[in-house]
Design a protein around this motif. Structure first.
Motif, PDB file in Angstrom:
ATOM      1  N   ILE A   3       0.865  -1.180   0.000  1.00 60.31           N
ATOM      2  CA  ILE A   3       0.000   0.000   0.000  1.00 60.31           C
ATOM      3  C   ILE A   3       0.899   1.227   0.000  1.00 60.31           C
ATOM      4  CG2 ILE A   3      -1.652   1.356   1.335  1.00 60.31           C
ATOM      5  CD1 ILE A   3      -2.844  -1.142   2.386  1.00 60.31           C
ATOM      6  N   THR A   4       0.634   2.135  -0.910  1.00 64.03           N
ATOM      7  CA  THR A   4       1.373   3.397  -0.940  1.00 64.03           C
ATOM      8  C   THR A   4       0.501   4.469  -0.314  1.00 64.03           C
ATOM      9  OG1 THR A   4       2.496   2.732  -2.980  1.00 64.03           O
ATOM     10  CG2 THR A   4       2.551   5.066  -2.395  1.00 64.03           C
ATOM     11  N   ASP A  39     -12.889  -1.320   1.866  1.00 63.51           N
ATOM     12  CA  ASP A  39     -13.430  -0.567   0.731  1.00 63.51           C
ATOM     13  C   ASP A  39     -12.368   0.332   0.075  1.00 63.51           C
ATOM     14  OD1 ASP A  39     -15.949  -1.674   1.193  1.00 63.51           O
ATOM     15  OD2 ASP A  39     -16.496  -0.071   2.595  1.00 63.51           O
ATOM     16  N   GLY A  40     -11.179  -0.210  -0.049  1.00 62.06           N
ATOM     17  CA  GLY A  40     -10.115   0.528  -0.715  1.00 62.06           C
ATOM     18  C   GLY A  40      -9.452   1.583   0.135  1.00 62.06           C
ATOM     19  N   THR A  56      -9.018   6.325   9.438  1.00 55.28           N
ATOM     20  CA  THR A  56      -9.158   5.851   8.062  1.00 55.28           C
ATOM     21  C   THR A  56      -8.470   6.824   7.112  1.00 55.28           C
ATOM     22  OG1 THR A  56     -11.293   4.842   8.609  1.00 55.28           O
ATOM     23  CG2 THR A  56     -10.793   5.161   6.275  1.00 55.28           C
ATOM     24  N   ILE A  57      -7.630   6.279   6.238  1.00 52.20           N
ATOM     25  CA  ILE A  57      -6.924   7.080   5.222  1.00 52.20           C
ATOM     26  C   ILE A  57      -7.460   6.678   3.853  1.00 52.20           C
ATOM     27  CG2 ILE A  57      -4.680   7.759   4.299  1.00 52.20           C
ATOM     28  CD1 ILE A  57      -3.394   6.769   6.875  1.00 52.20           C
ATOM     29  N   SER A  58      -8.045   7.645   3.155  1.00 55.72           N
ATOM     30  CA  SER A  58      -8.658   7.363   1.856  1.00 55.72           C
ATOM     31  C   SER A  58      -7.654   7.399   0.715  1.00 55.72           C
ATOM     32  CB  SER A  58      -9.787   8.361   1.584  1.00 55.72           C
ATOM     33  OG  SER A  58     -10.767   8.309   2.583  1.00 55.72           O
ATOM     34  N   ASP A  59      -6.675   8.297   0.823  1.00 55.84           N
ATOM     35  CA  ASP A  59      -5.732   8.515  -0.275  1.00 55.84           C
ATOM     36  C   ASP A  59      -4.614   7.468  -0.244  1.00 55.84           C
ATOM     37  OD1 ASP A  59      -4.322   9.557  -2.373  1.00 55.84           O
ATOM     38  OD2 ASP A  59      -3.526  11.283  -1.278  1.00 55.84           O
ATOM     39  N   VAL A  60      -4.925   6.283  -0.747  1.00 55.70           N
ATOM     40  CA  VAL A  60      -3.933   5.199  -0.798  1.00 55.70           C
ATOM     41  C   VAL A  60      -3.972   4.537  -2.172  1.00 55.70           C
ATOM     42  CG1 VAL A  60      -4.077   4.734   1.680  1.00 55.70           C
ATOM     43  CG2 VAL A  60      -5.571   3.483   0.107  1.00 55.70           C
ATOM     44  N   GLU A  61      -2.852   3.897  -2.545  1.00 53.80           N
ATOM     45  CA  GLU A  61      -2.772   3.102  -3.764  1.00 53.80           C
ATOM     46  C   GLU A  61      -2.405   1.680  -3.372  1.00 53.80           C
ATOM     47  OE1 GLU A  61      -0.146   4.740  -6.622  1.00 53.80           O
ATOM     48  OE2 GLU A  61      -1.226   6.645  -6.820  1.00 53.80           O
ATOM     49  N   PHE A  66      -3.727  -7.002   0.198  1.00 51.23           N
ATOM     50  CA  PHE A  66      -3.108  -6.591   1.458  1.00 51.23           C
ATOM     51  C   PHE A  66      -3.840  -7.289   2.590  1.00 51.23           C
ATOM     52  CE2 PHE A  66      -2.600  -3.919   5.202  1.00 51.23           C
ATOM     53  CZ  PHE A  66      -1.242  -3.638   5.180  1.00 51.23           C
ATOM     54  N   ASN A  67      -3.173  -8.195   3.248  1.00 51.99           N
ATOM     55  CA  ASN A  67      -3.778  -8.932   4.347  1.00 51.99           C
ATOM     56  C   ASN A  67      -3.700  -8.127   5.646  1.00 51.99           C
ATOM     57  OD1 ASN A  67      -4.306 -11.225   2.729  1.00 51.99           O
ATOM     58  ND2 ASN A  67      -2.159 -11.879   2.981  1.00 51.99           N
TER      59      ASN A  67
END
Length: 374
Positions: A3-4, A39-40, A56-61, A66-67
């Motif tokens: 995850i970035t 949910d991403g 919760t962080i929304s801005d991820v790639e 990802f377990n």
């Protein structure tokens, strides 16, 4: 399987979640935070079973699957030193089995309160400081919330001092009373310090085997792009009837510059005798002069610091005096985060044996005097 995420957002999320973890856990997993994708979005959760924080962080790639993982947040924070603008998460070392992480729930809360970060700061920094963590009397560990129409009355006491305020317009409408742990407010204040919008608070609808708790959550994201919710299990116990000790009249009323008084008290506090259990400050008022004596112990030969501070008498029926615990006095005059603060604190009392009130705006800090004999 990575995850970035923006390093700044990750660092702050981990810092908040870590504050909800146990310092000396009976279970190793309570020292960790859980990281998972929902949910991403990257969701980071920490809990010590009494408190909980979910960020919760929304801005991820996301690249691959990802377990969920449980990891010591201190380890991850250490790895972020010197990191660039973005950080890649994956292949964690020394992770704990995710199945051991408590199934703490952040859903089912019904909003009752709407406050801003100033309300939260006042409760955390000026009211909750009068609580005692781990006290055998449960009610002294919590901040008492009383709903009075649209106003929220907030009170805390440790039996020697009482901090009290009214936050207008916070309650949507109600008459409920709650006892929320004092340490919850420190967590909440740290979590929402960057939140520019309304912070809602409310109770959880009770589920089977789910603790009755109070929660705060931000409306939308904060300035770092985080969605935050913190919860605390309510304290079961009857809060002391504090109203009889709140003075309704006074003989002496004066205003003092906080910076001047605090500077002298800090000097006096440094004289503490190594064998003493308390520090005492004696304040004697004569006209526009305060004669301050700080005593560094319980004995007559204890070190002393004597000085004078200018005051602004407002209503003085003669010359009054009182003696108080120096630590409580320093805490009582720290009212700088309050909107009405203008560098002065009002002090009112009736005699050296009755409670002393320190007030700025809607915040009152009441301190019981110490018996002092020359």
């Amino acid at each position: 399987m990575t995850i970035t995420v923006r390093t700044k957002s990750l660092r702050r999320a981990l810092t908040i979640a870590r504050k909800a973890t146990a310092r000396k856990p009976t279970l190793a997993v309570l020292k960790t935070v859980q990281m998972r994708l929902v949910d991403g979005k990257l969701e980071i959760t920490g809990t010590n079973l009494d408190l909980g924080a979910r960020i919760t962080i929304s801005d991820v790639e996301v690249s691959g699957d990802f377990n969920p993982v449980c990891i010591d947040p201190t380890v991850v924070l250490s790895s972020l030193k010197g990191a660039g603008r973005y950080t890649k998460l994956g292949n964690f070392q020394n992770a704990t089995d995710v199945d051991e992480f408590p199934g703490i729930r952040f859903d089912g809360f019904v909003a009752r309160h709407a406050m801003n970060n100033i309300d939260l700061s006042v409760i955390s920094n000026h009211i909750a400081t009068a609580t005692i963590n781990h006290h055998q009397r449960a009610s002294l560990r919590g901040v008492y919330l009383e709903e009075d129409g649209n106003d929220l009355i907030v009170t805390a006491t440790d039996g020697f001092r009482l901090h009290h305020t009214t936050r207008p317009g916070v309650v949507r409408d109600g008459k409920m009373s709650l006892l929320v742990p004092g340490e919850f407010w420190a967590l909440a204040n740290a979590a929402f310090s960057n939140h520019p919008d309304i912070i809602e608070g409310g109770l959880k609808e009770v589920y089977e085997d789910d603790p009755y708790s109070y929660g705060l959550w931000g409306c939308g994201q904060d300035s770092d792009g985080l969605e935050i919710m913190v919860i605390g299990m309510l304290i079961h116990g009857k809060f002391p009837d504090y109203r009889p000790i709140m003075p309704t009249s006074y003989r002496f009323l004066t205003a003092v510059n906080v910076a001047d008084l605090e500077r002298e008290l800090v000097i006096g506090a440094s004289l503490k005798d190594s064998g003493s259990t308390s520090l005492i400050s004696v304040l004697k008022f004569e006209g526009e002069t305060l004669h301050l004596t700080c005593i560094g112990g319980n004995f007559r030969d204890a070190p002393r610091y004597e000085t004078t501070v200018s005051v602004r008498p407002l209503e003085m029926r003669g010359n009054g005096w009182f003696a108080v615990n120096t630590r409580f006095l320093l805490d009582a005059i720290k009212l700088d985060a309050i909107k009405q603060y203008a560098g002065e604190v009002a002090i009112q009392w009736s005699s050296e044996r009755e409670p002393i009130v320190f007030q700025v705006g809607r915040v009152k800090k009441i301190v019981m005097p110490v018996r002092f004999y020359e």
